[in-house]
Design a protein around this motif. Structure first.
Motif, PDB file in Angstrom:
ATOM      1  N   ILE A  41       0.642  -1.153  -0.113  1.00 55.91           N
ATOM      2  CA  ILE A  41      -0.091   0.037  -0.036  1.00 55.91           C
ATOM      3  C   ILE A  41       0.849   1.151   0.164  1.00 55.91           C
ATOM      4  N   PHE A  42       2.001   1.307   0.777  1.00 56.61           N
ATOM      5  CA  PHE A  42       2.966   2.585   0.840  1.00 56.61           C
ATOM      6  C   PHE A  42       3.384   2.520  -0.503  1.00 56.61           C
ATOM      7  N   ILE A  43       3.945   1.600  -1.041  1.00 54.33           N
ATOM      8  CA  ILE A  43       4.727   1.528  -2.361  1.00 54.33           C
ATOM      9  C   ILE A  43       3.703   2.230  -3.409  1.00 54.33           C
ATOM     10  N   GLY A  44       2.512   1.797  -3.277  1.00 58.98           N
ATOM     11  CA  GLY A  44       1.543   2.234  -4.281  1.00 58.98           C
ATOM     12  C   GLY A  44       1.002   3.806  -4.138  1.00 58.98           C
ATOM     13  N   ILE A  45       1.053   4.297  -2.791  1.00 61.38           N
ATOM     14  CA  ILE A  45       1.064   5.724  -2.591  1.00 61.38           C
ATOM     15  C   ILE A  45       2.231   6.678  -2.996  1.00 61.38           C
ATOM     16  N   ILE A  46       3.597   5.967  -2.799  1.00 61.11           N
ATOM     17  CA  ILE A  46       4.952   6.728  -2.923  1.00 61.11           C
ATOM     18  C   ILE A  46       4.909   6.702  -4.600  1.00 61.11           C
TER      19      ILE A  46
END
Length: 122
Positions: A35-40
């Motif tokens: 999820i964090f990688i998708g946001i970043i």
């Protein structure tokens, strides 16, 4: 983790098993990381709508993160049974949360530095 008193070694079998503390820890760490990688990856692209303007995506991401951290911190019995998650110590659960959040921050800082270097040498 193997040195902790709650650790039990999974019996050796030729069949693939998903129950165990190692697979539980890997699953609980990798889920928020995705999820964090998708946001970043969405933050530093010029051709996409900014994240803060995409309200639907923000709502979905917040729901995903809240469900993910709910599964990490206080999973219901039916969630543990369906996902085959082992019962973990509360300090280890908070440690997993700390790992995932610090990894998200580190990924953000890395992508920000790459973006700033690209802008500097452009």
């Amino acid at each position: 983790m193997r040195g902790e008193d709650y650790f039990t070694v999974a019996p050796e079998s030729e069949d693939y098993t998903t129950d165990g503390y190692e697979t539980t820890a890997i699953f609980l760490i990798s889920t928020p990381q995705y999820i964090f990688i998708g946001i970043i990856f969405n933050l530093f692209t010029k051709f996409r709508m900014p994240l803060y303007k995409n309200y639907l995506l923000m709502i979905i991401v917040l729901i995903q993160l809240s469900i993910t951290y709910w599964i990490i911190l206080v999973p219901a019995k039916f969630m543990r049974d369906n996902l085959e998650i082992q019962h973990l110590d509360s300090t280890f659960k908070w440690f997993l949360c700390l790992i995932t959040i610090s990894n998200g921050i580190a990924c953000f800082l890395f992508e920000l530095s790459i973006y700033l270097l690209y802008q500097h040498f452009k």
